[in-house]
Design a protein around this motif. Sequence first.
Motif, PDB file in Angstrom:
ATOM      1  N   UNK A  57       0.848  -1.194   0.000  1.00  0.00           N
ATOM      2  CA  UNK A  57       0.000   0.000   0.000  1.00  0.00           C
ATOM      3  C   UNK A  57       0.880   1.239   0.000  1.00  0.00           C
ATOM      4  N   UNK A  58       0.449   2.278  -0.720  1.00  0.00           N
ATOM      5  CA  UNK A  58       1.216   3.516  -0.851  1.00  0.00           C
ATOM      6  C   UNK A  58       0.289   4.702  -0.621  1.00  0.00           C
ATOM      7  N   UNK A  59       0.815   5.738   0.022  1.00  0.00           N
ATOM      8  CA  UNK A  59       0.095   7.002   0.100  1.00  0.00           C
ATOM      9  C   UNK A  59       0.947   8.093  -0.511  1.00  0.00           C
ATOM     10  N   UNK A  60       0.258   9.088  -1.068  1.00  0.00           N
ATOM     11  CA  UNK A  60       0.893  10.269  -1.647  1.00  0.00           C
ATOM     12  C   UNK A  60       0.175  11.485  -1.083  1.00  0.00           C
ATOM     13  N   UNK A  61       0.933  12.439  -0.576  1.00  0.00           N
ATOM     14  CA  UNK A  61       0.390  13.710  -0.117  1.00  0.00           C
ATOM     15  C   UNK A  61       1.138  14.816  -0.854  1.00  0.00           C
ATOM     16  N   UNK A  62       0.436  15.578  -1.690  1.00  0.00           N
ATOM     17  CA  UNK A  62       1.074  16.584  -2.535  1.00  0.00           C
ATOM     18  C   UNK A  62       1.464  17.799  -1.698  1.00  0.00           C
ATOM     19  N   UNK A  63       2.704  18.225  -1.869  1.00  0.00           N
ATOM     20  CA  UNK A  63       3.271  19.368  -1.147  1.00  0.00           C
ATOM     21  C   UNK A  63       3.200  20.632  -2.005  1.00  0.00           C
ATOM     22  N   UNK A  64       3.654  20.511  -3.265  1.00  0.00           N
ATOM     23  CA  UNK A  64       3.618  21.661  -4.174  1.00  0.00           C
ATOM     24  C   UNK A  64       3.600  21.180  -5.611  1.00  0.00           C
ATOM     25  N   UNK A  80      -1.436  20.875  -4.386  1.00  0.00           N
ATOM     26  CA  UNK A  80      -1.155  20.898  -2.952  1.00  0.00           C
ATOM     27  C   UNK A  80      -2.376  20.562  -2.104  1.00  0.00           C
ATOM     28  N   UNK A  81      -2.142  19.678  -1.137  1.00  0.00           N
ATOM     29  CA  UNK A  81      -3.194  19.267  -0.224  1.00  0.00           C
ATOM     30  C   UNK A  81      -3.895  17.984  -0.608  1.00  0.00           C
ATOM     31  N   UNK A  82      -3.695  17.487  -1.818  1.00  0.00           N
ATOM     32  CA  UNK A  82      -4.363  16.261  -2.253  1.00  0.00           C
ATOM     33  C   UNK A  82      -3.655  15.058  -1.618  1.00  0.00           C
ATOM     34  N   UNK A  83      -4.468  14.156  -1.075  1.00  0.00           N
ATOM     35  CA  UNK A  83      -3.993  12.911  -0.491  1.00  0.00           C
ATOM     36  C   UNK A  83      -4.541  11.754  -1.321  1.00  0.00           C
ATOM     37  N   UNK A 100       6.774  19.174  -9.274  1.00  0.00           N
ATOM     38  CA  UNK A 100       5.820  18.522  -8.388  1.00  0.00           C
ATOM     39  C   UNK A 100       6.564  17.823  -7.256  1.00  0.00           C
ATOM     40  N   UNK A 101       6.123  18.073  -6.021  1.00  0.00           N
ATOM     41  CA  UNK A 101       6.718  17.407  -4.860  1.00  0.00           C
ATOM     42  C   UNK A 101       5.630  16.779  -4.021  1.00  0.00           C
ATOM     43  N   UNK A 102       5.879  15.549  -3.551  1.00  0.00           N
ATOM     44  CA  UNK A 102       4.909  14.891  -2.683  1.00  0.00           C
ATOM     45  C   UNK A 102       5.616  13.981  -1.675  1.00  0.00           C
ATOM     46  N   UNK A 103       4.921  13.797  -0.554  1.00  0.00           N
ATOM     47  CA  UNK A 103       5.366  12.855   0.460  1.00  0.00           C
ATOM     48  C   UNK A 103       4.846  11.487   0.062  1.00  0.00           C
ATOM     49  N   UNK A 104       5.741  10.518  -0.028  1.00  0.00           N
ATOM     50  CA  UNK A 104       5.414   9.151  -0.452  1.00  0.00           C
ATOM     51  C   UNK A 104       5.664   8.232   0.731  1.00  0.00           C
TER      52      UNK A 104
END
Length: 105
Positions: A57-64, A80-83, A100-104
């Motif tokens: 399972x993976x999550x992505x949270x968009x930073x910018x 930004x803000x999309x999970x 594009x940057x996101x927390x993975x």
Amino acid sequence: MTTHTQSAPLTIQLRDRADYTKSGVSRTSLVKDEQGQFSLVCLSAGTHVAEHTAPRNVTVTVIEGRGILTLDGREVTLEPGVFVYMPAYTPHSLQALENLAFLHT
């Protein structure tokens, strides 16, 4: 940056760590332990990541930035803000419309 593996708390301003100096995809491991891994992923504008799956399972949270995630055949606008939560083995691809940057995780 060295991967943080200790049990001590960690605070990072993710926007300050975003790096688009290389074209394509760059990944910085932030924390890795027996329970999971957290990475900052940056894609330079115009980068395309071909369809693939992940064995967990993976999550992505968009930073910018902005992009399009094609998730199991459906387009999702990344901003930004999309999970996003992706169950293991869900087909997905990614197009960066801007840097594009996101927390993975």
